[in-house]
Design a protein around this motif. Structure first.
Motif, PDB file in Angstrom:
ATOM      1  N   ASP A  55       0.955  -1.207   0.022  1.00 40.13           N
ATOM      2  CA  ASP A  55      -0.030   0.070  -0.151  1.00 40.13           C
ATOM      3  C   ASP A  55       0.876   1.243  -0.030  1.00 40.13           C
ATOM      4  OD1 ASP A  55      -2.445   1.585  -0.107  1.00 40.13           O
ATOM      5  OD2 ASP A  55      -2.492   1.753   2.119  1.00 40.13           O
ATOM      6  N   LEU A  56       1.481   1.436  -1.111  1.00 35.28           N
ATOM      7  CA  LEU A  56       2.608   2.701  -0.945  1.00 35.28           C
ATOM      8  C   LEU A  56       1.713   3.802  -1.570  1.00 35.28           C
ATOM      9  CD1 LEU A  56       5.462   0.677  -3.288  1.00 35.28           C
ATOM     10  CD2 LEU A  56       5.393   1.245  -0.737  1.00 35.28           C
ATOM     11  N   SER A  57       2.526   4.908  -1.116  1.00 38.52           N
ATOM     12  CA  SER A  57       1.864   6.192  -1.641  1.00 38.52           C
ATOM     13  C   SER A  57       2.542   6.469  -2.870  1.00 38.52           C
ATOM     14  CB  SER A  57       1.975   7.476  -0.653  1.00 38.52           C
ATOM     15  OG  SER A  57       3.580   7.604  -0.471  1.00 38.52           O
ATOM     16  N   ASP A  58       2.041   7.532  -3.592  1.00 42.45           N
ATOM     17  CA  ASP A  58       2.436   7.857  -4.822  1.00 42.45           C
ATOM     18  C   ASP A  58       4.082   8.363  -4.721  1.00 42.45           C
ATOM     19  OD1 ASP A  58       0.303   7.003  -6.010  1.00 42.45           O
ATOM     20  OD2 ASP A  58      -0.525   9.162  -6.340  1.00 42.45           O
ATOM     21  N   ASP A  59       4.154   9.164  -3.637  1.00 44.71           N
ATOM     22  CA  ASP A  59       5.670   9.544  -3.537  1.00 44.71           C
ATOM     23  C   ASP A  59       6.509   8.386  -3.171  1.00 44.71           C
ATOM     24  OD1 ASP A  59       4.841  12.148  -3.914  1.00 44.71           O
ATOM     25  OD2 ASP A  59       4.446  12.695  -1.642  1.00 44.71           O
ATOM     26  N   GLN A  60       6.238   7.351  -2.398  1.00 47.43           N
ATOM     27  CA  GLN A  60       7.084   6.385  -2.163  1.00 47.43           C
ATOM     28  C   GLN A  60       7.364   5.548  -3.268  1.00 47.43           C
ATOM     29  OE1 GLN A  60       4.069   4.443   0.990  1.00 47.43           O
ATOM     30  NE2 GLN A  60       6.118   4.385   2.515  1.00 47.43           N
ATOM     31  N   ARG A  61       6.182   5.479  -4.063  1.00 46.98           N
ATOM     32  CA  ARG A  61       6.563   4.645  -5.311  1.00 46.98           C
ATOM     33  C   ARG A  61       7.508   5.146  -6.369  1.00 46.98           C
ATOM     34  NH1 ARG A  61       1.577   3.922  -6.225  1.00 46.98           N
ATOM     35  NH2 ARG A  61       1.136   2.157  -5.230  1.00 46.98           N
ATOM     36  N   GLN A  62       7.323   6.584  -6.257  1.00 48.18           N
ATOM     37  CA  GLN A  62       8.046   7.343  -7.295  1.00 48.18           C
ATOM     38  C   GLN A  62       9.714   7.219  -6.815  1.00 48.18           C
ATOM     39  OE1 GLN A  62       6.635  11.371  -7.729  1.00 48.18           O
ATOM     40  NE2 GLN A  62       4.910  10.745  -9.129  1.00 48.18           N
ATOM     41  N   GLU A  63       9.983   7.650  -5.499  1.00 43.06           N
ATOM     42  CA  GLU A  63      11.179   7.582  -5.024  1.00 43.06           C
ATOM     43  C   GLU A  63      11.856   6.074  -5.018  1.00 43.06           C
ATOM     44  OE1 GLU A  63      11.768   9.818  -1.296  1.00 43.06           O
ATOM     45  OE2 GLU A  63       9.985  10.261  -1.141  1.00 43.06           O
ATOM     46  N   LEU A  64      10.872   5.084  -4.834  1.00 45.50           N
ATOM     47  CA  LEU A  64      11.472   3.774  -4.839  1.00 45.50           C
ATOM     48  C   LEU A  64      12.018   3.703  -6.303  1.00 45.50           C
ATOM     49  CD1 LEU A  64       9.022   1.687  -2.737  1.00 45.50           C
ATOM     50  CD2 LEU A  64      11.334   2.092  -2.240  1.00 45.50           C
ATOM     51  N   VAL A  65      11.297   3.873  -7.225  1.00 48.98           N
ATOM     52  CA  VAL A  65      11.761   3.713  -8.656  1.00 48.98           C
ATOM     53  C   VAL A  65      12.812   4.437  -9.026  1.00 48.98           C
ATOM     54  CG1 VAL A  65      10.882   4.248 -10.956  1.00 48.98           C
ATOM     55  CG2 VAL A  65       9.185   3.205  -9.558  1.00 48.98           C
ATOM     56  N   ALA A  66      12.892   5.707  -8.741  1.00 44.48           N
ATOM     57  CA  ALA A  66      14.128   6.521  -8.784  1.00 44.48           C
ATOM     58  C   ALA A  66      15.444   5.546  -8.184  1.00 44.48           C
ATOM     59  CB  ALA A  66      14.223   7.642  -8.066  1.00 44.48           C
ATOM     60  N   ILE A  67      15.399   5.062  -6.777  1.00 48.10           N
ATOM     61  CA  ILE A  67      16.326   4.392  -6.063  1.00 48.10           C
ATOM     62  C   ILE A  67      16.627   3.279  -7.031  1.00 48.10           C
ATOM     63  CG2 ILE A  67      17.209   3.152  -3.987  1.00 48.10           C
ATOM     64  CD1 ILE A  67      15.244   4.873  -2.686  1.00 48.10           C
ATOM     65  N   GLN A  68      15.789   2.516  -7.583  1.00 49.48           N
ATOM     66  CA  GLN A  68      15.868   1.382  -8.356  1.00 49.48           C
ATOM     67  C   GLN A  68      16.608   1.701  -9.623  1.00 49.48           C
ATOM     68  OE1 GLN A  68      11.968  -0.477  -8.475  1.00 49.48           O
ATOM     69  NE2 GLN A  68      12.279  -1.909  -6.991  1.00 49.48           N
ATOM     70  N   GLN A  69      16.267   2.562 -10.261  1.00 49.05           N
ATOM     71  CA  GLN A  69      17.040   3.195 -11.528  1.00 49.05           C
ATOM     72  C   GLN A  69      18.443   3.433 -11.195  1.00 49.05           C
ATOM     73  OE1 GLN A  69      14.100   6.064 -13.012  1.00 49.05           O
ATOM     74  NE2 GLN A  69      13.083   4.704 -14.240  1.00 49.05           N
ATOM     75  N   ASP A  70      18.656   4.421 -10.374  1.00 43.56           N
ATOM     76  CA  ASP A  70      20.019   4.751  -9.882  1.00 43.56           C
ATOM     77  C   ASP A  70      20.872   3.543  -9.699  1.00 43.56           C
ATOM     78  OD1 ASP A  70      21.983   6.388  -9.077  1.00 43.56           O
ATOM     79  OD2 ASP A  70      21.652   5.827  -7.148  1.00 43.56           O
ATOM     80  N   GLN A  71      20.231   2.445  -8.955  1.00 48.58           N
ATOM     81  CA  GLN A  71      21.096   1.298  -8.734  1.00 48.58           C
ATOM     82  C   GLN A  71      21.342   0.336  -9.788  1.00 48.58           C
ATOM     83  OE1 GLN A  71      19.949  -2.307  -7.713  1.00 48.58           O
ATOM     84  NE2 GLN A  71      21.859  -2.790  -6.948  1.00 48.58           N
ATOM     85  N   ILE A  72      20.219   0.480 -10.624  1.00 49.19           N
ATOM     86  CA  ILE A  72      20.550  -0.522 -12.038  1.00 49.19           C
ATOM     87  C   ILE A  72      21.636  -0.025 -12.840  1.00 49.19           C
ATOM     88  CG2 ILE A  72      19.307  -0.888 -14.171  1.00 49.19           C
ATOM     89  CD1 ILE A  72      16.696  -1.197 -12.615  1.00 49.19           C
ATOM     90  N   GLN A  73      21.649   1.503 -12.786  1.00 45.76           N
ATOM     91  CA  GLN A  73      22.863   2.112 -13.623  1.00 45.76           C
ATOM     92  C   GLN A  73      24.203   2.047 -12.877  1.00 45.76           C
ATOM     93  OE1 GLN A  73      22.543   3.995 -16.820  1.00 45.76           O
ATOM     94  NE2 GLN A  73      24.777   3.529 -16.380  1.00 45.76           N
ATOM     95  N   GLN A  74      24.281   1.992 -11.669  1.00 47.35           N
ATOM     96  CA  GLN A  74      25.353   1.727 -11.067  1.00 47.35           C
ATOM     97  C   GLN A  74      26.075   0.403 -11.354  1.00 47.35           C
ATOM     98  OE1 GLN A  74      25.400   2.993  -6.809  1.00 47.35           O
ATOM     99  NE2 GLN A  74      24.506   4.738  -7.053  1.00 47.35           N
ATOM    100  N   GLN A  75      24.914  -0.479 -11.103  1.00 50.05           N
ATOM    101  CA  GLN A  75      25.680  -1.889 -11.364  1.00 50.05           C
ATOM    102  C   GLN A  75      25.985  -2.116 -12.750  1.00 50.05           C
ATOM    103  OE1 GLN A  75      25.927  -2.099  -8.281  1.00 50.05           O
ATOM    104  NE2 GLN A  75      24.754  -4.383  -7.969  1.00 50.05           N
ATOM    105  N   TRP A  76      25.181  -1.547 -13.623  1.00 47.09           N
ATOM    106  CA  TRP A  76      25.617  -1.871 -15.279  1.00 47.09           C
ATOM    107  C   TRP A  76      26.987  -1.177 -15.384  1.00 47.09           C
ATOM    108  CZ3 TRP A  76      23.390  -3.950 -19.253  1.00 47.09           C
ATOM    109  CH2 TRP A  76      23.687  -3.817 -20.361  1.00 47.09           C
ATOM    110  N   ASP A  77      27.386  -0.182 -14.711  1.00 51.81           N
ATOM    111  CA  ASP A  77      28.641   0.408 -14.873  1.00 51.81           C
ATOM    112  C   ASP A  77      29.744  -0.671 -14.201  1.00 51.81           C
ATOM    113  OD1 ASP A  77      27.579   2.631 -16.132  1.00 51.81           O
ATOM    114  OD2 ASP A  77      27.686   3.963 -14.405  1.00 51.81           O
ATOM    115  N   LEU A  78      29.316  -1.021 -13.165  1.00 54.31           N
ATOM    116  CA  LEU A  78      30.062  -1.993 -12.511  1.00 54.31           C
ATOM    117  C   LEU A  78      30.486  -3.216 -13.273  1.00 54.31           C
ATOM    118  CD1 LEU A  78      29.237  -1.294  -8.811  1.00 54.31           C
ATOM    119  CD2 LEU A  78      31.449  -0.542  -9.682  1.00 54.31           C
TER     120      LEU A  78
END
Length: 99
Positions: free
Chosen positions: A3-26
């Motif tokens: 039961d995530l709020s819209d803000d939580q959902r957006q922030e979680l997606v941003a964290i996941q996208q950041d982590q995916i990019q970091q992992q891709w580079d690594l």
């Protein structure tokens, strides 16, 4: 359900996208360092010290990948309420509910 709020959902997606990019580079660094390590092993007379140092460089990237994953998990967990974190633990680990 979390039961995530819209803000939580957006922030979680941003964290996941950041982590995916970091992992891709690594992962690219990991491929490069692993290829260099393989060349060292294929030498006519492999140099044990050079191979050891190359292994250290590979494991340095692996360690960074693990740290990034855990940092992302911690950042995501910090966005959740206590109830949401408990629900997440139960969903992920099949944790047993508290009595």
């Amino acid at each position: 359900m979390l039961d995530l709020s819209d803000d939580q959902r957006q922030e979680l997606v941003a964290i996941q996208q950041d982590q995916i990019q970091q992992q891709w580079d690594l992962m690219q660094q990991m491929r490069e360092r692993t290829a260099a390590l393989q060349k060292l092993y294929q030498a006519e007379q492999p140099d044990a010290q050079a191979i050891g140092k190359a292994h250290d460089r590979v494991f340095e990237v692996r360690r960074k990948m693990i740290e990034n994953r855990i940092e992302a998990q911690n950042r995501m967990s910090a966005l959740l309420t206590d109830e949401q974190r408990e629900a997440m633990r139960n969903m992920q680990g099949g944790g047993m509910p508290a009595n």
